[in-house]
Scaffold this motif. Structure first.
Motif, PDB file in Angstrom:
ATOM      1  N   TYR A   2      -1.339   3.692   3.168  1.00  9.70           N
ATOM      2  CA  TYR A   2      -0.403   3.116   2.199  1.00  9.70           C
ATOM      3  C   TYR A   2       0.598   2.211   2.919  1.00  9.70           C
ATOM      4  O   TYR A   2       0.826   1.076   2.502  1.00  9.70           O
ATOM      5  N   LEU A   3       1.165   2.709   4.019  1.00 14.18           N
ATOM      6  CA  LEU A   3       2.128   1.898   4.767  1.00 14.18           C
ATOM      7  C   LEU A   3       1.471   0.667   5.382  1.00 14.18           C
ATOM      8  O   LEU A   3       2.097  -0.388   5.452  1.00 14.18           O
ATOM      9  N   GLU A   4       0.228   0.788   5.807  1.00 18.14           N
ATOM     10  CA  GLU A   4      -0.478  -0.377   6.341  1.00 18.14           C
ATOM     11  C   GLU A   4      -0.543  -1.478   5.287  1.00 18.14           C
ATOM     12  O   GLU A   4      -0.371  -2.654   5.595  1.00 18.14           O
ATOM     13  N   GLN A   5      -0.796  -1.090   4.059  1.00 14.85           N
ATOM     14  CA  GLN A   5      -0.870  -2.062   2.967  1.00 14.85           C
ATOM     15  C   GLN A   5       0.503  -2.650   2.659  1.00 14.85           C
ATOM     16  O   GLN A   5       0.629  -3.834   2.340  1.00 14.85           O
ATOM     17  N   VAL A   6       1.542  -1.827   2.759  1.00 12.58           N
ATOM     18  CA  VAL A   6       2.908  -2.327   2.546  1.00 12.58           C
ATOM     19  C   VAL A   6       3.235  -3.364   3.612  1.00 12.58           C
ATOM     20  O   VAL A   6       3.735  -4.450   3.308  1.00 12.58           O
ATOM     21  N   PHE A   7       2.932  -3.049   4.869  1.00 11.74           N
ATOM     22  CA  PHE A   7       3.236  -3.984   5.956  1.00 11.74           C
ATOM     23  C   PHE A   7       2.369  -5.236   5.906  1.00 11.74           C
ATOM     24  O   PHE A   7       2.703  -6.242   6.519  1.00 11.74           O
ATOM     25  N   ALA A   8       1.288  -5.202   5.169  1.00 11.49           N
ATOM     26  CA  ALA A   8       0.441  -6.385   5.008  1.00 11.49           C
ATOM     27  C   ALA A   8       1.048  -7.380   4.014  1.00 11.49           C
ATOM     28  O   ALA A   8       0.639  -8.531   3.963  1.00 11.49           O
ATOM     29  N   CYS A   9       2.029  -6.939   3.247  1.00 10.82           N
ATOM     30  CA  CYS A   9       2.695  -7.832   2.282  1.00 10.82           C
ATOM     31  C   CYS A   9       3.485  -8.897   3.036  1.00 10.82           C
ATOM     32  O   CYS A   9       3.932  -8.684   4.161  1.00 10.82           O
ATOM     33  N   VAL A  12       8.969  -8.078   0.872  1.00 13.77           N
ATOM     34  CA  VAL A  12       9.297  -7.061  -0.122  1.00 13.77           C
ATOM     35  C   VAL A  12      10.812  -7.007  -0.260  1.00 13.77           C
ATOM     36  O   VAL A  12      11.524  -6.833   0.730  1.00 13.77           O
ATOM     37  N   GLY A  13      11.291  -7.163  -1.481  1.00 12.96           N
ATOM     38  CA  GLY A  13      12.720  -7.086  -1.745  1.00 12.96           C
ATOM     39  C   GLY A  13      13.147  -5.669  -2.093  1.00 12.96           C
ATOM     40  O   GLY A  13      12.359  -4.724  -2.052  1.00 12.96           O
ATOM     41  N   LYS A  14      14.416  -5.536  -2.461  1.00 10.96           N
ATOM     42  CA  LYS A  14      14.976  -4.227  -2.787  1.00 10.96           C
ATOM     43  C   LYS A  14      14.265  -3.592  -3.986  1.00 10.96           C
ATOM     44  O   LYS A  14      13.887  -2.425  -3.951  1.00 10.96           O
ATOM     45  N   ALA A  15      14.061  -4.367  -5.043  1.00 10.61           N
ATOM     46  CA  ALA A  15      13.380  -3.840  -6.235  1.00 10.61           C
ATOM     47  C   ALA A  15      11.929  -3.482  -5.920  1.00 10.61           C
ATOM     48  O   ALA A  15      11.418  -2.457  -6.392  1.00 10.61           O
ATOM     49  N   GLY A  16      11.272  -4.295  -5.107  1.00 13.30           N
ATOM     50  CA  GLY A  16       9.902  -4.007  -4.710  1.00 13.30           C
ATOM     51  C   GLY A  16       9.802  -2.733  -3.896  1.00 13.30           C
ATOM     52  O   GLY A  16       8.881  -1.937  -4.073  1.00 13.30           O
ATOM     53  N   ALA A  17      10.780  -2.509  -3.006  1.00 11.24           N
ATOM     54  CA  ALA A  17      10.797  -1.289  -2.196  1.00 11.24           C
ATOM     55  C   ALA A  17      10.986  -0.062  -3.083  1.00 11.24           C
ATOM     56  O   ALA A  17      10.341   0.973  -2.875  1.00 11.24           O
ATOM     57  N   MET A  18      11.845  -0.183  -4.089  1.00  9.80           N
ATOM     58  CA  MET A  18      12.055   0.930  -5.022  1.00  9.80           C
ATOM     59  C   MET A  18      10.780   1.229  -5.800  1.00  9.80           C
ATOM     60  O   MET A  18      10.411   2.390  -5.990  1.00  9.80           O
ATOM     61  N   GLN A  19      10.093   0.190  -6.239  1.00 10.98           N
ATOM     62  CA  GLN A  19       8.849   0.388  -6.989  1.00 10.98           C
ATOM     63  C   GLN A  19       7.779   1.014  -6.101  1.00 10.98           C
ATOM     64  O   GLN A  19       7.037   1.898  -6.538  1.00 10.98           O
ATOM     65  N   LEU A  20       7.708   0.592  -4.859  1.00  8.34           N
ATOM     66  CA  LEU A  20       6.738   1.175  -3.930  1.00  8.34           C
ATOM     67  C   LEU A  20       7.021   2.657  -3.680  1.00  8.34           C
ATOM     68  O   LEU A  20       6.101   3.458  -3.535  1.00  8.34           O
ATOM     69  N   GLN A  21       8.317   3.023  -3.659  1.00  5.23           N
ATOM     70  CA  GLN A  21       8.670   4.441  -3.514  1.00  5.23           C
ATOM     71  C   GLN A  21       8.194   5.235  -4.728  1.00  5.23           C
ATOM     72  O   GLN A  21       7.630   6.332  -4.583  1.00  5.23           O
ATOM     73  N   LEU A  22       8.410   4.686  -5.916  1.00  2.00           N
ATOM     74  CA  LEU A  22       7.942   5.357  -7.138  1.00  2.00           C
ATOM     75  C   LEU A  22       6.416   5.470  -7.143  1.00  2.00           C
ATOM     76  O   LEU A  22       5.866   6.508  -7.523  1.00  2.00           O
ATOM     77  N   ASP A  23       5.756   4.415  -6.725  1.00  2.19           N
ATOM     78  CA  ASP A  23       4.293   4.433  -6.656  1.00  2.19           C
ATOM     79  C   ASP A  23       3.805   5.515  -5.685  1.00  2.19           C
ATOM     80  O   ASP A  23       2.819   6.197  -5.962  1.00  2.19           O
ATOM     81  N   ALA A  24       4.503   5.668  -4.564  1.00  5.30           N
ATOM     82  CA  ALA A  24       4.120   6.682  -3.582  1.00  5.30           C
ATOM     83  C   ALA A  24       4.247   8.085  -4.174  1.00  5.30           C
ATOM     84  O   ALA A  24       3.382   8.945  -3.947  1.00  5.30           O
ATOM     85  N   VAL A  25       5.297   8.317  -4.952  1.00  6.95           N
ATOM     86  CA  VAL A  25       5.485   9.627  -5.591  1.00  6.95           C
ATOM     87  C   VAL A  25       4.383   9.882  -6.617  1.00  6.95           C
ATOM     88  O   VAL A  25       3.832  10.990  -6.694  1.00  6.95           O
ATOM     89  N   MET A  26       4.040   8.870  -7.396  1.00  7.84           N
ATOM     90  CA  MET A  26       2.978   9.027  -8.394  1.00  7.84           C
ATOM     91  C   MET A  26       1.621   9.250  -7.712  1.00  7.84           C
ATOM     92  O   MET A  26       0.831  10.083  -8.159  1.00  7.84           O
ATOM     93  N   LEU A  27       1.376   8.530  -6.637  1.00  6.22           N
ATOM     94  CA  LEU A  27       0.139   8.708  -5.886  1.00  6.22           C
ATOM     95  C   LEU A  27       0.064  10.132  -5.313  1.00  6.22           C
ATOM     96  O   LEU A  27      -0.987  10.771  -5.347  1.00  6.22           O
ATOM     97  N   GLN A  28       1.185  10.624  -4.818  1.00  3.35           N
ATOM     98  CA  GLN A  28       1.233  11.995  -4.307  1.00  3.35           C
ATOM     99  C   GLN A  28       0.882  12.989  -5.408  1.00  3.35           C
ATOM    100  O   GLN A  28       0.095  13.913  -5.181  1.00  3.35           O
ATOM    101  N   ALA A  29       1.442  12.813  -6.598  1.00  5.25           N
ATOM    102  CA  ALA A  29       1.169  13.728  -7.710  1.00  5.25           C
ATOM    103  C   ALA A  29      -0.319  13.751  -8.054  1.00  5.25           C
ATOM    104  O   ALA A  29      -0.904  14.814  -8.273  1.00  5.25           O
ATOM    105  N   VAL A  30      -0.925  12.582  -8.066  1.00 10.73           N
ATOM    106  CA  VAL A  30      -2.358  12.501  -8.376  1.00 10.73           C
ATOM    107  C   VAL A  30      -3.183  13.162  -7.274  1.00 10.73           C
ATOM    108  O   VAL A  30      -4.107  13.932  -7.550  1.00 10.73           O
TER     109      VAL A  30
END
Length: 109
Positions: A2-9, A12-30
């Motif tokens: 996941y982080l490799e893909q983030v660093f490939a961007c 990433v701005g502040k809002a994008g970082a917040m969304q990526l954090q939410l996505d990580a939590v949702m991915l963890q739940a799944v």
């Protein structure tokens, strides 16, 4: 990965970082539900108590927590990244800090 893909961007701005954090939590739940897919209720109870399942959960939670700390850095101002880097990413290197700053658009390669 996941982080490799983030660093490939490219940036990433502040809002994008917040969304990526939410996505990580949702991915963890799944992913935490993955061992129980297609199993009956009795099998789920046994699997919840199994060593492999708890080891998977610990590993996943640890990886997501680290990812969230790194994404918090991405959401900070460049000066705050430098100030809080070692607190958020204990085993991070100078190269890792540079990756974060480049991801933020804060410095050139």
């Amino acid at each position: 990965k996941y982080l490799e893909q983030v660093f490939a961007c490219s940036r990433v701005g502040k809002a994008g970082a917040m969304q990526l954090q939410l996505d990580a939590v949702m991915l963890q739940a799944v992913l935490l539900k993955l061992p129980f897919v297609g199993r009956g209720t009795e099998s789920k109870k046994l699997l919840r108590n199994s060593i492999g399942s708890s080891a998977f959960s610990r590993l996943l939670r640890s990886a997501v927590a680290k990812t969230q700390r790194i994404l918090q850095l991405v959401g900070m101002d460049a000066a705050d990244v430098i100030k809080h880097f070692k607190t958020c990413w204990e085993d991070g290197r100078v190269e890792d800090m540079m990756k974060i700053l480049m991801l933020k658009g804060g410095c050139a390669a």
